[in-house]
Scaffold this motif. Structure first.
Motif, PDB file in Angstrom:
ATOM      1  N   ASP A 178      -0.017  50.408  14.877  1.00  0.00           N
ATOM      2  CA  ASP A 178       0.995  50.223  15.921  1.00  0.00           C
ATOM      3  C   ASP A 178       1.380  51.525  16.605  1.00  0.00           C
ATOM      4  O   ASP A 178       2.278  51.544  17.440  1.00  0.00           O
ATOM      5  CB  ASP A 178       2.244  49.558  15.328  1.00  0.00           C
ATOM      6  N   ARG A 179       0.706  52.608  16.261  1.00  0.00           N
ATOM      7  CA  ARG A 179       1.013  53.881  16.924  1.00  0.00           C
ATOM      8  C   ARG A 179       0.622  53.769  18.397  1.00  0.00           C
ATOM      9  O   ARG A 179      -0.540  53.475  18.698  1.00  0.00           O
ATOM     10  CB  ARG A 179       0.258  55.025  16.248  1.00  0.00           C
ATOM     11  N   PRO A 180       1.533  53.986  19.326  1.00  0.00           N
ATOM     12  CA  PRO A 180       1.243  53.763  20.757  1.00  0.00           C
ATOM     13  C   PRO A 180       0.497  54.936  21.379  1.00  0.00           C
ATOM     14  O   PRO A 180       0.998  55.614  22.281  1.00  0.00           O
ATOM     15  CB  PRO A 180       2.638  53.583  21.364  1.00  0.00           C
ATOM     16  N   TRP A 181      -0.730  55.135  20.941  1.00  0.00           N
ATOM     17  CA  TRP A 181      -1.520  56.269  21.386  1.00  0.00           C
ATOM     18  C   TRP A 181      -2.735  55.848  22.219  1.00  0.00           C
ATOM     19  O   TRP A 181      -3.692  56.598  22.347  1.00  0.00           O
ATOM     20  CB  TRP A 181      -1.964  57.103  20.180  1.00  0.00           C
ATOM     21  N   ARG A 182      -2.679  54.672  22.787  1.00  0.00           N
ATOM     22  CA  ARG A 182      -3.728  54.253  23.743  1.00  0.00           C
ATOM     23  C   ARG A 182      -3.110  54.260  25.136  1.00  0.00           C
ATOM     24  O   ARG A 182      -1.991  53.788  25.343  1.00  0.00           O
ATOM     25  CB  ARG A 182      -4.253  52.856  23.409  1.00  0.00           C
ATOM     26  N   PHE A 183      -3.850  54.801  26.094  1.00  0.00           N
ATOM     27  CA  PHE A 183      -3.365  54.942  27.468  1.00  0.00           C
ATOM     28  C   PHE A 183      -4.454  54.484  28.433  1.00  0.00           C
ATOM     29  O   PHE A 183      -5.639  54.736  28.212  1.00  0.00           O
ATOM     30  CB  PHE A 183      -2.997  56.404  27.755  1.00  0.00           C
ATOM     31  N   TRP A 184      -4.031  53.824  29.508  1.00  0.00           N
ATOM     32  CA  TRP A 184      -5.016  53.366  30.482  1.00  0.00           C
ATOM     33  C   TRP A 184      -4.409  53.298  31.879  1.00  0.00           C
ATOM     34  O   TRP A 184      -3.189  53.213  32.039  1.00  0.00           O
ATOM     35  CB  TRP A 184      -5.591  52.011  30.079  1.00  0.00           C
ATOM     36  N   LEU A 185      -5.296  53.387  32.878  1.00  0.00           N
ATOM     37  CA  LEU A 185      -4.870  53.240  34.261  1.00  0.00           C
ATOM     38  C   LEU A 185      -4.606  51.761  34.507  1.00  0.00           C
ATOM     39  O   LEU A 185      -5.513  50.927  34.427  1.00  0.00           O
ATOM     40  CB  LEU A 185      -5.941  53.767  35.207  1.00  0.00           C
ATOM     41  N   THR A 186      -3.369  51.440  34.798  1.00  0.00           N
ATOM     42  CA  THR A 186      -2.934  50.051  34.860  1.00  0.00           C
ATOM     43  C   THR A 186      -3.748  49.218  35.841  1.00  0.00           C
ATOM     44  O   THR A 186      -4.031  48.044  35.576  1.00  0.00           O
ATOM     45  CB  THR A 186      -1.446  49.999  35.262  1.00  0.00           C
ATOM     46  N   ASP A 187      -4.141  49.796  36.966  1.00  0.00           N
ATOM     47  CA  ASP A 187      -4.814  49.016  38.002  1.00  0.00           C
ATOM     48  C   ASP A 187      -6.338  49.029  37.893  1.00  0.00           C
ATOM     49  O   ASP A 187      -7.025  48.495  38.775  1.00  0.00           O
ATOM     50  CB  ASP A 187      -4.395  49.515  39.389  1.00  0.00           C
ATOM     51  N   SER A 188      -6.905  49.601  36.824  1.00  0.00           N
ATOM     52  CA  SER A 188      -8.363  49.653  36.707  1.00  0.00           C
ATOM     53  C   SER A 188      -8.928  48.344  36.153  1.00  0.00           C
ATOM     54  O   SER A 188      -8.461  47.853  35.118  1.00  0.00           O
ATOM     55  CB  SER A 188      -8.794  50.803  35.799  1.00  0.00           C
ATOM     56  N   PRO A 189      -9.977  47.797  36.798  1.00  0.00           N
ATOM     57  CA  PRO A 189     -10.592  46.569  36.296  1.00  0.00           C
ATOM     58  C   PRO A 189     -11.499  46.818  35.098  1.00  0.00           C
ATOM     59  O   PRO A 189     -11.972  45.871  34.463  1.00  0.00           O
ATOM     60  CB  PRO A 189     -11.395  46.067  37.496  1.00  0.00           C
ATOM     61  N   ALA A 190     -11.755  48.088  34.764  1.00  0.00           N
ATOM     62  CA  ALA A 190     -12.703  48.413  33.698  1.00  0.00           C
ATOM     63  C   ALA A 190     -12.047  48.587  32.331  1.00  0.00           C
ATOM     64  O   ALA A 190     -12.743  48.820  31.338  1.00  0.00           O
ATOM     65  CB  ALA A 190     -13.470  49.690  34.059  1.00  0.00           C
ATOM     66  N   VAL A 191     -10.726  48.473  32.257  1.00  0.00           N
ATOM     67  CA  VAL A 191     -10.031  48.651  30.980  1.00  0.00           C
ATOM     68  C   VAL A 191     -10.461  47.563  29.995  1.00  0.00           C
ATOM     69  O   VAL A 191     -10.620  46.399  30.365  1.00  0.00           O
ATOM     70  CB  VAL A 191      -8.504  48.618  31.198  1.00  0.00           C
TER      71      VAL A 191
END
Length: 207
Positions: A178-191
């Motif tokens: 549950d460690r919140p250490w994943r980050f992503w570009l919210t609007d990217s379709p490739a996530v």
């Protein structure tokens, strides 16, 4: 841009890598999803989910070195996963590159990833990210800011604005799930799709 920009807390390094581009030959992939990992208990960021979490091993030794170096490992006997070391020299930490958008060399990547239905699938997920760039275990230890390196990291001029970044738990890890250490570009379709490890403890819920 130089490796010193990644000589920081793994979370800061992960955010810094978002939007940057990893180049391998004629192929360029913009990084749209990352996961941060710390190191051993003696280091500044203990993280039992990290490969370096129990100390230095032949596989994880590069994570204890300087920032801006490629850490590559084989996952489930089929996927080559790509990581960038971060933190100061001697403090184990790294950032897993989970997904990206191909910005150059599309035809080369399509030949490497014939099963991809659409462009957004070409480098979605850590195994596909490595395949898209043609990265193998032989690339372990590559210095990504060396101008003569076959694989190079091109950082964007400044970090992506926080309002464009989503935050969540890491994918598929049993420890510190549950460690919140994943980050992503919210609007990217490739996530990639979030999948919690079935071996991880049940998520805590408030009463």
């Amino acid at each position: 841009m130089c490796a010193k920009e990644l000589a920081v807390h793994p979370v800061s390094a992960a955010r810094r890598l978002l939007g940057s581009t990893l180049w391998s030959g004629q192929v360029g992939v913009q990084i749209v999803e990352v996961e941060a990992y710390g190191g051993d208990p003696a280091g500044p960021w203990p993280d039992p989910a990290a490969h370096s979490g129990r100390g230095r091993t032949p596989r994880s030794s590069v994570m204890f070195g300087p920032p801006g170096v490629l850490y590559v490992y084989f996952s489930y006997g089929m996927h080559t996963c790509v990581n960038v070391t971060c933190g100061p020299d001697g403090a184990a930490s790294g950032v897993l590159l989970r997904a990206g958008e191909v910005v150059a060399g599309h035809e080369i990547v399509r030949a490497r990833r014939p099963a991809a239905r659409i462009d957004a699938d070409l480098a979605r997920g850590p195994g596909n990210f490595g395949s898209a760039l043609g990265i193998t275990l032989d690339d372990y230890g590559t210095a990504l800011f060396d101008p003569d390196s076959p694989i190079r990291l091109e950082l964007i001029a400044r970090p992506v604005e926080p309002k464009r970044v989503s935050v969540g738990p890491r994918v598929g890890v049993r420890l510190e799930a549950d460690r919140p250490w994943r980050f992503w570009l919210t609007d990217s379709p490739a996530v990639s799709t979030y999948r919690r490890s079935p071996r991880a403890p049940q998520e805590e819920t408030s009463a």
